[in-house]
Enzyme design. Structure first.
Site, PDB file in Angstrom:
ATOM      1  N   LYS A 151       0.878  -1.175   0.000  1.00  0.00           N
ATOM      2  CA  LYS A 151       0.000   0.000   0.000  1.00  0.00           C
ATOM      3  C   LYS A 151       0.914   1.223   0.000  1.00  0.00           C
ATOM      4  CE  LYS A 151      -4.165   1.659   2.343  1.00  0.00           C
ATOM      5  NZ  LYS A 151      -4.897   2.037   1.139  1.00  0.00           N
ATOM      6  N   GLU A 184     -10.099  -4.763  -8.932  1.00  0.00           N
ATOM      7  CA  GLU A 184     -10.687  -4.167  -7.718  1.00  0.00           C
ATOM      8  C   GLU A 184     -11.278  -2.803  -8.060  1.00  0.00           C
ATOM      9  OE1 GLU A 184      -7.659  -3.382  -4.734  1.00  0.00           O
ATOM     10  OE2 GLU A 184      -6.177  -2.972  -6.292  1.00  0.00           O
TER      11      GLU A 184
END
Ligand code: PMP
Length: 290
Positions: A151, A184
């Site tokens: 991330k 996603e």
């Protein structure tokens, strides 16, 4: 009320919370971050978020100045300092101050920043109505180029998807990977329900979401069959129900994709059941702040 921001062991009020313009987090997106929520005086899945943050840091050879335990304490302290019980928390580890070259060896010390704010339900009344999603042309960064499970502070790929969704009038983007599989959303994972079974893409194609993991746990608990597999446009368009999951978004029902109505155009029964169960889970588990 003054908002206090944690930077490297000290609290600063919002106006005075500053980092160097030479920080490689700013210059190159060189760093990692998390998005965490606290509910009802407890931080939800704190260990999991800090583990993911430190795994990301390790993967990019970034040495945090805090141990994991110290990071957890700093997060709790930031919430206490801001007198928050329900909050969205953003811990950031940047490479720190360097020169204008890329070389991270020039950055002597990494920095930790923690921001905690009040942030209610991200999609407002859309949890009842359902979100409109649009597929976007920009592809998810290939994990061969940048592992999707880091991330990192470099979110330009996701921002490009969001811009495209905004232009097309969607509440959320659906991003495909370079092989044409559903990856996603711009800031959440995606699930498709068909014939009572739930399908979701493998984690190699997306961020290994902590909300996604909670949904997997809930499916296990309620004995709802769940399969991880590749998904395409056809699976999205012909689904009975579709929903996205994320710490900020929580569980968001999608009722329209690229103009196709999903199911009967309202959040479906399995999605609703999971939304309720997730809310319950967030309110009853977690690390106490006070
Ligand atoms: N994918 C992306 C790209 C995200 O930014 C997020 C939000 N962190 C998620 C998925 C969902 O992850 P989580 O459930 O851990 O918040």
């Amino acid at each position: 009320m003054t908002e206090y921001i944690y930077i490297d062991g000290r609290f600063y009020d919002k106006e005075n919370a500053r980092i160097s313009v030479f920080d490689h987090g700013l210059l190159y997106g060189d760093g990692v971050f998390e998005g965490i929520r606290a509910y009802n005086g407890r931080v939800f899945k704190l260990d999991e978020h800090v583990d993911r943050l430190y795994d990301g840091a390790k993967a990019i050879m970034l040495t945090p100045t805090l141990s994991k335990d110290e990071m957890k304490q700093a997060i709790l302290e930031t919430l206490r300092k801001n007198e928050l019980k329900d909050a969205y928390i953003r811990p950031i580890i940047t490479r720190g101050m360097g020169d204008l070259g890329l070389d991270p060896r020039k950055c002597a010390k990494s920095s930790v920043i923690i921001i905690a704010v009040t942030w209610g339900a991200m999609y407002g009344d859309l949890y009842e109505k359902g979100l409109t999603a649009v597929s976007v042309s920009v592809r998810r960064n290939a994990s061969e180029a940048l592992p999707t499970n880091i991330k990192s502070l470099n979110y330009l790929n996701n921002i490009l998807a969001k811009i495209e969704a905004n232009e097309k009038g969607g509440d959320e983007a659906i991003i495909f990977d370079v092989r044409g599989n559903v990856a996603e959303g711009s800031g959440d994972n995606i699930f498709v329900i068909k014939g009572g079974k739930i399908y979701t893409p493998f984690i190699q194609q997306n961020l290994n979401g902590i909300t996604r993991a909670s949904v997997l746990e809930l499916c296990d608990k309620y004995r709802i069959p769940l399969v991880e597999q590749n998904l395409g446009y056809f699976d999205l368009y012909t689904a009975d129900e579709v929903f996205v999951t994320g710490t900020a978004a929580e569980i968001g029902p999608i009722t329209k994709i690229d103009g196709r109505i999903i199911g009967d155009g309202k959040p479906g029964p399995i999605t609703r059941k999971l939304m309720k169960a997730y809310t319950e889970l967030t309110k009853t588990t977690g690390t106490p702040i006070y």
